[in-house]
Design a protein around this motif. Structure first.
Motif, PDB file in Angstrom:
ATOM      1  N   LEU A 133       5.043 -23.940  -4.345  1.00 59.74           N
ATOM      2  CA  LEU A 133       4.714 -24.644  -3.113  1.00 59.74           C
ATOM      3  C   LEU A 133       3.494 -23.938  -2.544  1.00 59.74           C
ATOM      4  CD1 LEU A 133       8.230 -24.886  -1.393  1.00 59.74           C
ATOM      5  CD2 LEU A 133       7.132 -26.571  -2.896  1.00 59.74           C
ATOM      6  N   ILE A 134       2.549 -24.706  -2.018  1.00 56.69           N
ATOM      7  CA  ILE A 134       1.422 -24.148  -1.282  1.00 56.69           C
ATOM      8  C   ILE A 134       1.768 -24.393   0.179  1.00 56.69           C
ATOM      9  CG2 ILE A 134      -1.062 -24.206  -0.880  1.00 56.69           C
ATOM     10  CD1 ILE A 134      -1.353 -25.431  -3.717  1.00 56.69           C
ATOM     11  N   GLN A 135       2.257 -23.353   0.825  1.00 58.27           N
ATOM     12  CA  GLN A 135       2.864 -23.492   2.148  1.00 58.27           C
ATOM     13  C   GLN A 135       1.991 -22.819   3.207  1.00 58.27           C
ATOM     14  OE1 GLN A 135       6.772 -21.625   2.483  1.00 58.27           O
ATOM     15  NE2 GLN A 135       7.502 -23.449   3.523  1.00 58.27           N
ATOM     16  N   ASN A 136       1.781 -23.527   4.322  1.00 61.95           N
ATOM     17  CA  ASN A 136       1.033 -22.960   5.436  1.00 61.95           C
ATOM     18  C   ASN A 136       1.826 -21.786   5.995  1.00 61.95           C
ATOM     19  OD1 ASN A 136       0.626 -22.920   8.588  1.00 61.95           O
ATOM     20  ND2 ASN A 136      -1.269 -23.673   7.672  1.00 61.95           N
ATOM     21  N   ALA A 137       1.189 -20.619   6.065  1.00 65.85           N
ATOM     22  CA  ALA A 137       1.883 -19.410   6.490  1.00 65.85           C
ATOM     23  C   ALA A 137       2.347 -19.489   7.940  1.00 65.85           C
ATOM     24  CB  ALA A 137       0.976 -18.193   6.302  1.00 65.85           C
ATOM     25  N   GLU A 138       1.649 -20.235   8.778  1.00 62.64           N
ATOM     26  CA  GLU A 138       2.001 -20.305  10.196  1.00 62.64           C
ATOM     27  C   GLU A 138       3.047 -21.383  10.485  1.00 62.64           C
ATOM     28  OE1 GLU A 138      -0.246 -21.480  14.281  1.00 62.64           O
ATOM     29  OE2 GLU A 138      -1.240 -19.983  13.000  1.00 62.64           O
ATOM     30  N   SER A 139       2.815 -22.605   9.978  1.00 59.41           N
ATOM     31  CA  SER A 139       3.698 -23.721  10.331  1.00 59.41           C
ATOM     32  C   SER A 139       4.863 -23.912   9.365  1.00 59.41           C
ATOM     33  CB  SER A 139       2.894 -25.025  10.380  1.00 59.41           C
ATOM     34  OG  SER A 139       2.514 -25.426   9.063  1.00 59.41           O
ATOM     35  N   GLY A 140       4.727 -23.404   8.127  1.00 59.67           N
ATOM     36  CA  GLY A 140       5.746 -23.627   7.114  1.00 59.67           C
ATOM     37  C   GLY A 140       5.610 -24.966   6.411  1.00 59.67           C
ATOM     38  N   GLN A 141       4.633 -25.794   6.817  1.00 57.72           N
ATOM     39  CA  GLN A 141       4.428 -27.080   6.152  1.00 57.72           C
ATOM     40  C   GLN A 141       3.823 -26.857   4.777  1.00 57.72           C
ATOM     41  OE1 GLN A 141       1.963 -29.005   9.211  1.00 57.72           O
ATOM     42  NE2 GLN A 141       3.613 -30.524   9.390  1.00 57.72           N
ATOM     43  N   CYS A 142       4.062 -27.823   3.884  1.00 54.73           N
ATOM     44  CA  CYS A 142       3.564 -27.738   2.518  1.00 54.73           C
ATOM     45  C   CYS A 142       2.383 -28.678   2.306  1.00 54.73           C
ATOM     46  CB  CYS A 142       4.664 -28.107   1.526  1.00 54.73           C
ATOM     47  SG  CYS A 142       5.872 -26.783   1.294  1.00 54.73           S
ATOM     48  N   GLY A 156      -1.912 -38.021  -2.692  1.00 59.06           N
ATOM     49  CA  GLY A 156      -2.822 -38.667  -1.756  1.00 59.06           C
ATOM     50  C   GLY A 156      -4.121 -39.161  -2.349  1.00 59.06           C
ATOM     51  N   GLY A 157      -4.370 -38.918  -3.645  1.00 56.62           N
ATOM     52  CA  GLY A 157      -5.618 -39.352  -4.256  1.00 56.62           C
ATOM     53  C   GLY A 157      -6.811 -38.749  -3.546  1.00 56.62           C
ATOM     54  N   VAL A 158      -7.838 -39.567  -3.236  1.00 54.30           N
ATOM     55  CA  VAL A 158      -9.026 -39.042  -2.558  1.00 54.30           C
ATOM     56  C   VAL A 158      -8.731 -38.688  -1.111  1.00 54.30           C
ATOM     57  CG1 VAL A 158     -10.697 -40.195  -4.056  1.00 54.30           C
ATOM     58  CG2 VAL A 158      -9.930 -41.332  -1.985  1.00 54.30           C
ATOM     59  N   PHE A 159      -7.600 -39.143  -0.580  1.00 56.51           N
ATOM     60  CA  PHE A 159      -7.192 -38.793   0.779  1.00 56.51           C
ATOM     61  C   PHE A 159      -6.106 -37.726   0.745  1.00 56.51           C
ATOM     62  CE2 PHE A 159      -8.728 -43.176   0.991  1.00 56.51           C
ATOM     63  CZ  PHE A 159      -9.782 -42.989   1.871  1.00 56.51           C
ATOM     64  N   ALA A 160      -6.218 -36.826  -0.176  1.00 52.80           N
ATOM     65  CA  ALA A 160      -5.206 -35.791  -0.370  1.00 52.80           C
ATOM     66  C   ALA A 160      -5.295 -34.738   0.722  1.00 52.80           C
ATOM     67  CB  ALA A 160      -5.391 -35.147  -1.740  1.00 52.80           C
ATOM     68  N   GLY A 161      -4.495 -33.741   0.569  1.00 50.45           N
ATOM     69  CA  GLY A 161      -4.504 -32.626   1.496  1.00 50.45           C
ATOM     70  C   GLY A 161      -3.513 -32.778   2.629  1.00 50.45           C
ATOM     71  N   GLU A 162      -2.602 -33.742   2.507  1.00 52.31           N
ATOM     72  CA  GLU A 162      -1.641 -33.967   3.582  1.00 52.31           C
ATOM     73  C   GLU A 162      -0.670 -32.801   3.675  1.00 52.31           C
ATOM     74  OE1 GLU A 162       1.204 -37.472   5.293  1.00 52.31           O
ATOM     75  OE2 GLU A 162       1.081 -37.254   3.133  1.00 52.31           O
ATOM     76  N   LEU A 163      -0.473 -32.334   4.904  1.00 50.38           N
ATOM     77  CA  LEU A 163       0.519 -31.305   5.177  1.00 50.38           C
ATOM     78  C   LEU A 163       1.762 -31.970   5.735  1.00 50.38           C
ATOM     79  CD1 LEU A 163      -1.783 -28.681   6.891  1.00 50.38           C
ATOM     80  CD2 LEU A 163      -0.841 -28.580   4.582  1.00 50.38           C
ATOM     81  N   VAL A 202     -10.132 -32.119   0.366  1.00 51.72           N
ATOM     82  CA  VAL A 202      -9.625 -31.935  -0.990  1.00 51.72           C
ATOM     83  C   VAL A 202      -9.029 -33.254  -1.460  1.00 51.72           C
ATOM     84  CG1 VAL A 202      -9.254 -29.443  -0.835  1.00 51.72           C
ATOM     85  CG2 VAL A 202      -7.432 -30.996  -0.132  1.00 51.72           C
ATOM     86  N   ALA A 203      -8.929 -33.401  -2.770  1.00 49.96           N
ATOM     87  CA  ALA A 203      -8.412 -34.629  -3.373  1.00 49.96           C
ATOM     88  C   ALA A 203      -7.586 -34.266  -4.589  1.00 49.96           C
ATOM     89  CB  ALA A 203      -9.571 -35.539  -3.784  1.00 49.96           C
ATOM     90  N   GLU A 204      -6.838 -35.249  -5.066  1.00 51.03           N
ATOM     91  CA  GLU A 204      -6.212 -35.117  -6.380  1.00 51.03           C
ATOM     92  C   GLU A 204      -7.020 -35.977  -7.311  1.00 51.03           C
ATOM     93  OE1 GLU A 204      -2.621 -36.329  -4.754  1.00 51.03           O
ATOM     94  OE2 GLU A 204      -2.886 -34.553  -3.539  1.00 51.03           O
ATOM     95  N   ASP A 226      -3.140 -32.533  10.472  1.00 46.19           N
ATOM     96  CA  ASP A 226      -2.105 -32.805   9.473  1.00 46.19           C
ATOM     97  C   ASP A 226      -2.650 -32.769   8.043  1.00 46.19           C
ATOM     98  OD1 ASP A 226      -3.631 -35.105   9.579  1.00 46.19           O
ATOM     99  OD2 ASP A 226      -1.922 -36.482   9.554  1.00 46.19           O
ATOM    100  N   ARG A 227      -3.813 -32.134   7.847  1.00 47.04           N
ATOM    101  CA  ARG A 227      -4.446 -32.063   6.529  1.00 47.04           C
ATOM    102  C   ARG A 227      -4.936 -30.653   6.241  1.00 47.04           C
ATOM    103  NH1 ARG A 227      -3.940 -36.389   4.018  1.00 47.04           N
ATOM    104  NH2 ARG A 227      -4.104 -38.393   4.997  1.00 47.04           N
ATOM    105  N   ALA A 228      -5.112 -30.378   4.965  1.00 44.51           N
ATOM    106  CA  ALA A 228      -5.770 -29.148   4.532  1.00 44.51           C
ATOM    107  C   ALA A 228      -7.176 -29.530   4.089  1.00 44.51           C
ATOM    108  CB  ALA A 228      -5.001 -28.512   3.379  1.00 44.51           C
ATOM    109  N   ARG A 229      -8.137 -28.765   4.535  1.00 54.15           N
ATOM    110  CA  ARG A 229      -9.539 -29.021   4.209  1.00 54.15           C
ATOM    111  C   ARG A 229     -10.204 -27.682   3.898  1.00 54.15           C
ATOM    112  NH1 ARG A 229     -10.434 -34.151   5.776  1.00 54.15           N
ATOM    113  NH2 ARG A 229      -9.343 -34.997   7.562  1.00 54.15           N
ATOM    114  N   LEU A 230     -11.403 -27.774   3.350  1.00 51.87           N
ATOM    115  CA  LEU A 230     -12.213 -26.582   3.181  1.00 51.87           C
ATOM    116  C   LEU A 230     -12.925 -26.295   4.491  1.00 51.87           C
ATOM    117  CD1 LEU A 230     -13.504 -27.367  -0.395  1.00 51.87           C
ATOM    118  CD2 LEU A 230     -11.818 -25.661   0.257  1.00 51.87           C
ATOM    119  N   GLY A 231     -13.502 -25.133   4.629  1.00 51.35           N
ATOM    120  CA  GLY A 231     -14.217 -24.778   5.844  1.00 51.35           C
ATOM    121  C   GLY A 231     -13.636 -23.576   6.545  1.00 51.35           C
TER     122      GLY A 231
END
Length: 155
Positions: free
Chosen positions: A32-41, A46-53, A96-98, A137-142
């Protein structure tokens, strides 16, 4: 008797630290790639709209594959021909995308040990885009290199 029961745990801890080297930040396996603060994964699908937490569930597992040079591909557990990658969408901050594995930057560098401690994730060869960071509600670069993710071994 109590000392004997502690020795296997100590040996396991030493083995985990020994495996967490820059050449191999994680073992091959499912995480699991889990956000250390919120616990969301970071969820797949999501295809090109990936990165959903979101809640950690059946779309949360990623298959980490070590590559030569110390990078890792995160493949969708349900469709291993698709990897977590840079989105083709020209937006800022970069999304990010899949995508089909090896079709766009999809080799990740892991900064930090993978033993339940926060790590920073960046695209190999694209560090100028920043690290993976949660945004709404997404993971992005930056990101600025903070250790915002925990890699939780699930298989």
């Amino acid at each position: 008797m109590r000392i004997r029961s502690i020795l296997p745990l100590a040996a396991s801890a030493v083995a985990v630290v020994a495996l967490s080297t820059p050449a191999q930040a994680v073992d091959n396996g499912y995480y699991l790639i889990q956000n250390a603060e919120s616990g969301q994964c970071l969820n797949s699908g999501g295809g090109v709209f990936a990165g959903e937490l979101g809640d950690c569930g059946r779309h949360s597992a990623w298959h980490a594959i070590n590559l030569p040079g110390g990078s890792v591909q995160f493949r969708e557990a349900n469709d291993e021909s698709r990897c977590l990658a840079l989105s083709p969408l020209k937006i800022y901050p970069p999304a990010v995308a899949e995508r089909e594995c090896d079709a766009s930057p999809d080799r990740w560098l892991i900064d930090g040990p993978s033993n339940g401690v926060g790590v920073a994730l960046s695209l190999d060869g694209a560090s100028n885009l920043g690290t993976l960071t949660p945004q709404d509600d997404r993971a992005r670069l930056g990101g600025q290199g903070e250790h915002e993710w925990v890699l939780v071994r699930v298989g």
